[in-house]
Design an enzyme around this catalytic site. Structure first.
Site, PDB file in Angstrom:
ATOM      1  N   SER A 172     -13.812  10.042  -2.653  1.00  0.00           N
ATOM      2  CA  SER A 172     -13.080  11.286  -2.947  1.00  0.00           C
ATOM      3  C   SER A 172     -11.735  11.207  -2.236  1.00  0.00           C
ATOM      4  O   SER A 172     -11.524  10.348  -1.370  1.00  0.00           O
ATOM      5  CB  SER A 172     -13.872  12.488  -2.427  1.00  0.00           C
ATOM      6  OG  SER A 172     -13.959  12.399  -1.007  1.00  0.00           O
TER       7      SER A 172
ATOM      8  N   ASP B 168     -12.532   9.214  -7.222  1.00  0.00           N
ATOM      9  CA  ASP B 168     -13.101  10.435  -7.792  1.00  0.00           C
ATOM     10  C   ASP B 168     -12.077  11.579  -7.859  1.00  0.00           C
ATOM     11  O   ASP B 168     -11.346  11.819  -6.887  1.00  0.00           O
ATOM     12  CB  ASP B 168     -14.307  10.858  -6.933  1.00  0.00           C
ATOM     13  CG  ASP B 168     -15.305  11.679  -7.710  1.00  0.00           C
ATOM     14  OD1 ASP B 168     -15.356  11.534  -8.946  1.00  0.00           O
ATOM     15  OD2 ASP B 168     -16.062  12.445  -7.077  1.00  0.00           O
TER      16      ASP B 168
ATOM     17  N   GLU C 213     -11.889  14.039 -17.644  1.00  0.00           N
ATOM     18  CA  GLU C 213     -12.761  15.224 -17.775  1.00  0.00           C
ATOM     19  C   GLU C 213     -12.227  16.179 -18.835  1.00  0.00           C
ATOM     20  O   GLU C 213     -11.035  16.460 -18.891  1.00  0.00           O
ATOM     21  CB  GLU C 213     -12.849  15.938 -16.411  1.00  0.00           C
ATOM     22  CG  GLU C 213     -13.732  17.174 -16.420  1.00  0.00           C
ATOM     23  CD  GLU C 213     -14.060  17.670 -15.005  1.00  0.00           C
ATOM     24  OE1 GLU C 213     -14.139  16.838 -14.072  1.00  0.00           O
ATOM     25  OE2 GLU C 213     -14.227  18.888 -14.835  1.00  0.00           O
TER      26      GLU C 213
ATOM     27  N   HIS D 272     -19.885  21.924  -8.764  1.00  0.00           N
ATOM     28  CA  HIS D 272     -19.739  21.128  -7.540  1.00  0.00           C
ATOM     29  C   HIS D 272     -20.223  21.920  -6.326  1.00  0.00           C
ATOM     30  O   HIS D 272     -20.003  23.125  -6.243  1.00  0.00           O
ATOM     31  CB  HIS D 272     -18.265  20.744  -7.328  1.00  0.00           C
ATOM     32  CG  HIS D 272     -17.783  19.702  -8.294  1.00  0.00           C
ATOM     33  ND1 HIS D 272     -16.803  19.940  -9.225  1.00  0.00           N
ATOM     34  CD2 HIS D 272     -18.159  18.402  -8.475  1.00  0.00           C
ATOM     35  CE1 HIS D 272     -16.581  18.833  -9.922  1.00  0.00           C
ATOM     36  NE2 HIS D 272     -17.395  17.893  -9.503  1.00  0.00           N
ATOM     37  N   GLY D 273     -20.870  21.236  -5.388  1.00  0.00           N
ATOM     38  CA  GLY D 273     -21.336  21.880  -4.160  1.00  0.00           C
ATOM     39  C   GLY D 273     -22.733  22.456  -4.322  1.00  0.00           C
ATOM     40  O   GLY D 273     -23.398  22.224  -5.333  1.00  0.00           O
TER      41      GLY D 273
ATOM     42  N   GLY E 100     -21.576  17.246 -10.312  1.00  0.00           N
ATOM     43  CA  GLY E 100     -22.299  18.346  -9.671  1.00  0.00           C
ATOM     44  C   GLY E 100     -23.787  18.110  -9.595  1.00  0.00           C
ATOM     45  O   GLY E 100     -24.600  19.008  -9.851  1.00  0.00           O
ATOM     46  N   GLY E 101     -24.185  16.894  -9.191  1.00  0.00           N
ATOM     47  CA  GLY E 101     -25.606  16.537  -9.174  1.00  0.00           C
ATOM     48  C   GLY E 101     -26.415  17.157  -8.041  1.00  0.00           C
ATOM     49  O   GLY E 101     -27.651  17.171  -8.106  1.00  0.00           O
TER      50      GLY E 101
ATOM     51  N   VAL F 117     -23.471  12.491  -7.381  1.00  0.00           N
ATOM     52  CA  VAL F 117     -24.040  13.291  -6.295  1.00  0.00           C
ATOM     53  C   VAL F 117     -23.132  13.153  -5.072  1.00  0.00           C
ATOM     54  O   VAL F 117     -22.809  12.026  -4.665  1.00  0.00           O
ATOM     55  CB  VAL F 117     -25.467  12.821  -5.935  1.00  0.00           C
ATOM     56  CG1 VAL F 117     -26.048  13.674  -4.805  1.00  0.00           C
ATOM     57  CG2 VAL F 117     -26.382  12.862  -7.155  1.00  0.00           C
TER      58      VAL F 117
ATOM     59  N   THR G 144     -22.267  16.401  -2.359  1.00  0.00           N
ATOM     60  CA  THR G 144     -22.601  17.326  -1.271  1.00  0.00           C
ATOM     61  C   THR G 144     -23.992  17.057  -0.684  1.00  0.00           C
ATOM     62  O   THR G 144     -24.171  17.050   0.544  1.00  0.00           O
ATOM     63  CB  THR G 144     -22.538  18.780  -1.806  1.00  0.00           C
ATOM     64  OG1 THR G 144     -21.307  18.935  -2.497  1.00  0.00           O
ATOM     65  CG2 THR G 144     -22.629  19.787  -0.682  1.00  0.00           C
TER      66      THR G 144
HETATM   67  P1  13P Z   1     -21.961  17.574  -5.931  1.00  0.00           P
HETATM   68  O1  13P Z   1     -21.217  17.544  -4.628  1.00  0.00           O
HETATM   69  O2  13P Z   1     -22.233  18.931  -6.412  1.00  0.00           O
HETATM   70  O3  13P Z   1     -23.168  16.695  -5.862  1.00  0.00           O
HETATM   71  O4  13P Z   1     -20.972  16.916  -7.025  1.00  0.00           O
HETATM   72  C1  13P Z   1     -20.514  15.629  -6.839  1.00  0.00           C
HETATM   73  C2  13P Z   1     -19.541  15.254  -7.884  1.00  0.00           C
HETATM   74  O5  13P Z   1     -19.660  15.641  -9.034  1.00  0.00           O
HETATM   75  C3  13P Z   1     -18.441  14.360  -7.488  1.00  0.00           C
HETATM   76  O6  13P Z   1     -17.589  14.047  -8.540  1.00  0.00           O
END
Ligand code: 13P
Length: 311
Positions: free
Chosen positions: A59, A93, A151, A197-198, A226-227, A248, A250
């Site tokens: 990131s 990312d 995206e 996300h998160g 946002g896994g 994934v 967070t």
């Molecule tokens: P999460 O932090 O919700 O797992 O999302 C991660 C993500 O999609 C990074 O691109």
């Protein structure tokens, strides 16, 4: 083995996602955000444990913290030499700065994500195409040495540099997918189908009908962002319906810090060896990647990925 591109890593999964096979045969490659260099190694070790392919995701916050794109790219190359049996790629990312993305390509990242999802459709297309053209032609590994994710639609949530209020989210419009993919030349499409996300305040409501519609529109790899916190059965359903990459972030941070907190709590105050304090964090990450590889049906797929590349 050299670092692979995300397109190479996911070719086998995409083929299964887009042909008429038993949905149980399908799998997604796990993509994990790291914050530190030891976590990069921990992620690859988790994939090795399960003979699975994997995607390492930097990131913008991780790049700032670790120091530079070059430092991360050279580290990934070193990891590839040390773990030649693990097919993996290095992904940038949610990047928005065009110059930074190009710098990542030149530094040796093998997948970059241009996130122009906040812009209108035409600007999103123009920026994504500019990056796809650049990445496909300017990688130090040669033509198509770096692939590209973009995206369409917008996830809500907060994470690192991403801040989208619930009111600002937008589902991916399936009627725009074909045109977006064709005009940009991207290799993977991040879709907004109900994840965020998160951490979630309430369980996410994934729109599977939307996923079905999107999958019909294109043959490129589909990516679920946002896994963290997605129920296991929802993951299984997404994979069976043709999702090829699951991000994934967070949740992995929490796994790491929980293990470090526990180590600090249990070790005597006289313990000052950092490896004993943060080492359990890296180990916990390895275990988490192994478990997610099983969940995404990706365990044991490394040979199939390599066959699809070196056939
Ligand atoms: P999460 O932090 O919700 O797992 O999302 C991660 C993500 O999609 C990074 O691109």
């Amino acid at each position: 083995m050299p670092l692979l591109t995300m397109k190479q890593i996911m070719a086998d999964s995409v083929k299964l996602a887009t042909t008429d096979v038993d949905p149980k045969e399908r799998y997604a490659v796990g993509a994990f955000n790291f914050s530190t260099i030891p976590e990069m190694v921990g992620i690859v070790e988790g994939a090795r444990e399960k003979n699975a392919p994997v995607i390492l995701m930097a990131s913008l916050g991780a790049i700032k913290y670790i120091g530079s794109l070059e430092l991360i790219a050279e580290t990934a190359k070193g990891i590839a030499k040390t773990y030649p049996e693990v097919p993996f790629c290095l992904h940038l990312d949610h990047a928005t700065d065009m110059e930074q993305i190009k710098q990542a390509v030149v530094a040796g990242f093998t997948n970059v994500m241009i996130d122009a999802s906040k812009e209108d459709f035409e600007i999103n297309i123009a920026r994504s195409k500019e990056i796809a053209d650049f990445a496909h032609n300017h990688s130090p590994y040669g033509i198509n040495g770096c692939s590209v994710e973009a995206e369409l639609g917008m996830l809500a949530g907060h994470e690192d540099n991403i801040h989208v209020e619930e009111s600002g989210k937008a589902y991916t419009d399936p009627s725009l997918v074909k045109e977006f993919v064709e005009r940009t030349g991207i290799d993977a499409l991040a879709v907004a189908i109900g994840t965020a996300h998160g951490f979630y305040k309430a369980a996410p409501e994934i729109k599977f009908d939307l996923l079905e519609e999107i999958r019909k529109q294109t043959d490129v790899a589909l990516v679920l962002h946002g896994g963290t916190g997605v129920p296991e059965d929802d993951f299984r359903k997404c994979v069976a319906m043709g999702m090829s990459k699951i991000n994934v972030g967070t949740g992995l941070k929490k796994v790491y810090t929980d293990a470090v907190r526990e180590a600090i709590k249990t070790l005597p105050e006289t313990e000052y060896d950092p490896r004993k304090i943060v080492g359990p964090g890296r180990k916990a990450i390895t275990a988490e990647i192994a478990s997610k590889s099983d969940l995404f049906n990706c365990s044991g797929k490394a040979p199939a990925v390599l066959r699809s590349i070196y056939k």
